[in-house]
Write a protein that holds these residues in place. Structure first.
Motif, PDB file in Angstrom:
ATOM      1  N   ASP A 185       0.855  -1.187   0.000  1.00  0.00           N
ATOM      2  CA  ASP A 185       0.000   0.000   0.000  1.00  0.00           C
ATOM      3  C   ASP A 185       0.891   1.237   0.000  1.00  0.00           C
ATOM      4  O   ASP A 185       1.576   1.532   0.990  1.00  0.00           O
ATOM      5  CB  ASP A 185      -0.897  -0.017   1.240  1.00  0.00           C
ATOM      6  CG  ASP A 185      -1.888   1.136   1.266  1.00  0.00           C
ATOM      7  OD1 ASP A 185      -1.679   2.141   0.549  1.00  0.00           O
ATOM      8  OD2 ASP A 185      -2.879   1.046   2.015  1.00  0.00           O
ATOM      9  N   ASP A 194       0.784  -4.089   7.382  1.00  0.00           N
ATOM     10  CA  ASP A 194      -0.381  -4.079   6.488  1.00  0.00           C
ATOM     11  C   ASP A 194      -0.363  -5.278   5.547  1.00  0.00           C
ATOM     12  O   ASP A 194      -1.383  -5.943   5.352  1.00  0.00           O
ATOM     13  CB  ASP A 194      -0.408  -2.782   5.687  1.00  0.00           C
ATOM     14  CG  ASP A 194      -1.493  -2.781   4.617  1.00  0.00           C
ATOM     15  OD1 ASP A 194      -2.677  -2.714   4.982  1.00  0.00           O
ATOM     16  OD2 ASP A 194      -1.148  -2.874   3.423  1.00  0.00           O
ATOM     17  N   ARG A 198      -3.162  -8.315   5.417  1.00  0.00           N
ATOM     18  CA  ARG A 198      -3.928  -8.625   4.201  1.00  0.00           C
ATOM     19  C   ARG A 198      -3.634 -10.037   3.690  1.00  0.00           C
ATOM     20  O   ARG A 198      -4.535 -10.730   3.219  1.00  0.00           O
ATOM     21  CB  ARG A 198      -3.621  -7.593   3.114  1.00  0.00           C
ATOM     22  CG  ARG A 198      -4.188  -6.218   3.406  1.00  0.00           C
ATOM     23  CD  ARG A 198      -4.088  -5.295   2.216  1.00  0.00           C
ATOM     24  NE  ARG A 198      -2.738  -4.871   1.923  1.00  0.00           N
ATOM     25  CZ  ARG A 198      -2.184  -4.913   0.712  1.00  0.00           C
ATOM     26  NH1 ARG A 198      -2.875  -5.394  -0.319  1.00  0.00           N
ATOM     27  NH2 ARG A 198      -0.946  -4.491   0.519  1.00  0.00           N
ATOM     28  N   ILE A 244      -3.554   1.395   9.001  1.00  0.00           N
ATOM     29  CA  ILE A 244      -3.536  -0.068   8.877  1.00  0.00           C
ATOM     30  C   ILE A 244      -4.605  -0.687   9.772  1.00  0.00           C
ATOM     31  O   ILE A 244      -5.324  -1.606   9.360  1.00  0.00           O
ATOM     32  CB  ILE A 244      -2.141  -0.615   9.240  1.00  0.00           C
ATOM     33  CG1 ILE A 244      -1.115  -0.192   8.187  1.00  0.00           C
ATOM     34  CG2 ILE A 244      -2.160  -2.138   9.361  1.00  0.00           C
ATOM     35  CD1 ILE A 244       0.332  -0.393   8.614  1.00  0.00           C
ATOM     36  N   LYS A 247      -8.048  -0.218   8.328  1.00  0.00           N
ATOM     37  CA  LYS A 247      -8.250  -1.170   7.238  1.00  0.00           C
ATOM     38  C   LYS A 247      -8.525  -2.563   7.776  1.00  0.00           C
ATOM     39  O   LYS A 247      -9.369  -3.299   7.245  1.00  0.00           O
ATOM     40  CB  LYS A 247      -7.030  -1.207   6.319  1.00  0.00           C
ATOM     41  CG  LYS A 247      -6.830   0.025   5.457  1.00  0.00           C
ATOM     42  CD  LYS A 247      -5.506  -0.016   4.727  1.00  0.00           C
ATOM     43  CE  LYS A 247      -5.404  -1.189   3.781  1.00  0.00           C
ATOM     44  NZ  LYS A 247      -4.121  -1.210   3.048  1.00  0.00           N
TER      45      LYS A 247
END
Length: 295
Positions: A185, A194, A198, A244, A247
């Motif tokens: 990202d 992050d 993910r 982060i 998200k």
């Protein structure tokens, strides 16, 4: 005879003139036979570029990317990735060292693991000081240098949320995973948390119970930036952590996952208070209130 999968090591350099040659040599000294090395300098202000270019006189086949302005880790890695060909990727800081069997053990772990949908393999790390002397191990070990505690493998999403499993310095990622997730990202100041969140949401992780990497502890490292009081750089990296976490709440599926992430929020609240970052502190308080209201 089947050719070994290609592994791309992307070495990111920013003001690492003192250490970068040793790091690059650690890549060339791998026992694994099929390694692509890409070097990317993020507009260093010391003589890193000169040191690298002198080293490249003996290695003209290696790609060297020089940023004309500082882009940060996430953008620089993604930029280098677009030039890469490897089936697997390693993100290597230009002051850390790969031990000679590192890549061989990582590729082997991908090939022999009983886990399906495997995205990342990782192992243990020896922390070293600027003079190469030993400091500590990331995961505590016994006299045979095997990890003494429980190690996360398989679905490690909960552990990553709380920060318990994160040892990204020793990791190798499958190229197809990096591509599917759209790389790092680029809105963030740092990449690993992050990307691990993910990745662990969808893919399994495998652990290798060996020391794979020597990570150098230096005063200018990102690790120290998280804890600097009244620091612009600290505010930037810690705000990335806030983004982060926001998200991650969107990725969560269960109350247990929200509780695990809540522990991380509590830690970040205290860190923001210690750093005198009251704007970030207020953002975390509002985030916590919002999550409590929704639950």
């Amino acid at each position: 005879m089947q050719k070994s999968p290609m592994v791309t090591v992307i070495c990111l350099c920013y003001n690492h003139a003192e250490f970068v040659v040793e790091t690059l040599n650690s890549v060339l000294n791998q026992s694994y036979p099929n390694v692509e090395l890409i070097i990317a300098d993020d507009c260093s202000t010391d003589n890193s570029v000169e040191v690298i270019e002198n080293w490249l006189l003996n290695h003209p086949e290696i790609l060297f990317i020089k940023n004309e302005k500082n882009l940060g880790n996430t953008k620089t890695f993604n930029k280098a990735f677009r030039h890469s060909k490897g089936d697997y990727l390693i993100d290597l800081a230009a002051d850390d060292l790969l031990l000679s069997e590192c890549i061989s053990k990582q590729v082997n772990a991908f090939e022999v693991s009983d886990l399906d949908n495997l995205g990342i393999v990782y192992g243990n790390v020896a922390n070293i000081l600027e003079d190469n002397s030993f400091d500590s191990y990331y995961f505590p070990v016994d006299e045979t240098k095997k990890v003494t505690g429980k190690i996360a493998r398989g679905d490690i999403y909960l552990e990553v949320l709380t920060g318990e499993a994160l040892c990204s310095v020793s990791s190798m990622v499958k190229r197809s995973v990096f591509e599917k997730l759209g790389g790092y990202d680029e809105n963030l100041a740092y990449e690993d948390l992050d990307f691990w969140i993910r990745t662990s949401r969808t893919y399994n992780f495998e652990f290798i119970d060996d020391i794979l990497v020597q990570k150098r502890i230096v005063k200018t490292s990102l690790t120290h930036d998280f804890h600097r009081k009244n620091s612009k750089r600290s505010r930037i990296v810690n705000y990335s952590t806030y983004l982060i976490i926001k998200k991650a709440y969107q990725l969560n599926k269960t109350k247990e996952e929200d509780l695990a992430l809540g522990k991380r929020v509590n830690y970040e609240l205290l860190l923001a208070l210690k750093n005198n970052d009251f704007l970030l502190l207020s953002k975390y308080i509002l985030l916590k209130i919002k999550k409590i209201a929704l639950n």
